[in-house]
Design an enzyme around this catalytic site. Structure first.
Site, PDB file in Angstrom:
ATOM      1  N   ARG A 109      -2.063 -18.547 -84.921  1.00  0.00           N
ATOM      2  CA  ARG A 109      -1.512 -17.225 -84.619  1.00  0.00           C
ATOM      3  C   ARG A 109      -0.339 -17.355 -83.650  1.00  0.00           C
ATOM      4  NH1 ARG A 109      -5.515 -12.571 -82.622  1.00  0.00           N
ATOM      5  NH2 ARG A 109      -5.523 -13.816 -80.717  1.00  0.00           N
ATOM      6  N   GLU A 144      -5.017   0.530 -83.572  1.00  0.00           N
ATOM      7  CA  GLU A 144      -6.005  -0.216 -82.791  1.00  0.00           C
ATOM      8  C   GLU A 144      -6.139   0.406 -81.414  1.00  0.00           C
ATOM      9  OE1 GLU A 144      -3.564  -4.035 -83.164  1.00  0.00           O
ATOM     10  OE2 GLU A 144      -4.280  -4.175 -81.126  1.00  0.00           O
ATOM     11  N   LYS A 195       1.112 -11.489 -81.169  1.00  0.00           N
ATOM     12  CA  LYS A 195       0.551 -11.274 -79.831  1.00  0.00           C
ATOM     13  C   LYS A 195       1.631 -11.502 -78.772  1.00  0.00           C
ATOM     14  CE  LYS A 195      -3.969 -11.762 -77.727  1.00  0.00           C
ATOM     15  NZ  LYS A 195      -4.272 -10.332 -77.697  1.00  0.00           N
TER      16      LYS A 195
END
Ligand code: COI
Length: 394
Positions: free
Chosen positions: A138, A275, A239
């Protein structure tokens, strides 16, 4: 490397032999450019000493998610002459780092982070990590989006293991885990808007307990229709550090009104769930579990991915849908829960939308409780890991 822009890839390919030679020299402490790099590298790091802080000062029963510093951090840099490689990393004392005022991360938020946990293994020495290679991948994916080089999966996982072993302040079984925070940042100086010339990969660690002040008790969310976390084409799906400060205002407002956190809606239609500030969201209706599909605005959580797989497993056999989930779907749901590394699996007891409070099932016979138990049993080494998700650190 395959994730870097094409122009950078071809430069890297053309000069990779030189890089390998330099990296070999550097590692061997050999002659030529290697030894001067090594000297510069070593002089830039705080040195290890052998005085570990005592564990006595830690209140293991009341850890929460506050920062309890540990003794060592891992640092690895990629300079212009490394051409996108991270030749060598090292453990050093945990402490402040020096950054140019004009570093890419401070000026243009060129930075990413990860979150992971190490748990003590029951009944024997050593620790377990949960799917660390997923975090490494990621980070590579996010690095490509943010025009940064990233460590290889092997470098990332080895660095995480070294950090766990150096600190050893992993909470006792049942009290929490050692949270690991890998960072990747544009640390080199840059004034005009462009990728930084130097990158730093750093991992620090802190023992943690429950993320929310509610502990394991159900949480209360509020839907925010003024602030959005992400928009199509932006960076919601990676992220990056830049995704988090913008939610602070909404989060602070929510907390001041007694809510645990904020549930964000999509920025285009303002009706589909995205989210929560620090975690993904799921709803349950009948035997069907649904969660927003990750199409660029939602973080592809590793706990989210694992929970989807567990729910679909033969033992549970739930239908899991990754799709658009509207606020009306949520209002109609039996259960709502959140997932994340820090949050684990958190049941939601109420969601307040447009001033109306909607209640959901929580407690022992819920799907979220079942998934929490299954997931944490694997993560903590209490159940057999048939999936090969855990990695031993000895
Ligand atoms: C995590 O769950 O590890 C995260 O990175 C979320 C963070 C806001 C605590």
């Amino acid at each position: 490397m395959a994730l870097l822009p094409a122009a950078m890839r071809s430069i890297l390919r053309a000069r990779s032999t030189r890089v390998r030679r330099a990296a070999r020299d550097l590692q061997a402490g050999g002659g030529g450019g290697g030894s001067s790099l090594l000297r510069r590298w070593q002089s830039s790091l705080p040195q290890l000493d052998h005085v570990d802080r005592s564990d006595d000062e830690i209140d293991w029963d009341n850890l929460g998610f506050g920062l309890t510093p540990t003794d060592y951090m891992y640092v690895m840099r990629s300079s212009p002459e490394d051409l996108g490689a991270f030749p060598r990393g090292e453990l050093c004392r945990y402490g402040n780092i020096e950054l140019s005022p004009s570093s890419g991360v401070l000026n243009y938020a060129q930075g990413l982070f990860e979150g992971m946990k190490a748990y003590r293994r029951p009944g024997r020495a050593g620790y377990t990590l949960f799917r660390p290679e997923e975090n490494a991948r990621r980070m590579q994916f996010g690095a490509e989006r943010m025009c940064m080089p990233a460590p290889s999966v092997d470098q990332f996982v080895s660095a995480v293991k070294e950090t766990v072993l150096a600190n050893r302040r992993v909470p006792p079984q049942g009290k929490g885990g050692l949270y690991l925070r890998p960072l990747l940042m544009g640390s080199g100086p840059i004034l005009g808007l462009a990728p930084a010339p130097e990158y730093t990969f750093l991992i620090y660690a802190a023992p943690v307990g429950n993320y929310f002040k509610e502990g394991l008790a159900p949480i209360n969310l509020v839907v925010d229709d003024e602030f959005h976390r992400a928009m199509p084409g932006s960076t919601g799906g990676v992220k990056t550090i830049a995704n988090y400060a913008p939610v602070l205002k909404a989060q602070m407002d929510a907390k001041s009104k007694g809510f645990t956190d904020v549930l964000y809606l999509d920025s285009v239609h303002k009706q589909y769930l995205e989210e929560v500030s620090s975690c993904n969201v799921f709803i349950v209706k009948g035997g069907v579990v649904a969660t927003p599909a990750t199409k660029g605005t939602i973080l592809p959580g590793i706990t989210r991915k694992s929970v989807i797989e567990l729910a679909r497993d033969r033992g549970y056999n739930y239908k899991v849908e990754e799709r658009l989930v509207s606020i009306d779907d949520l209002i109609d749901a039996d259960e709502v829960f959140c997932t994340g590394t820090a949050v684990v699996v958190a049941p939601v007891s109420t969601v307040t939308n447009k001033g109306r409070r909607h209640e959901f099932r929580t407690g022992p016979d819920t799907m979220s409780q079942e998934l929490y138990t299954t997931l944490t049993s694997i993560q903590m080494g209490l159940a057999e890991d048939n999936k090969g998700w855990t990695v031993a650190v000895d």
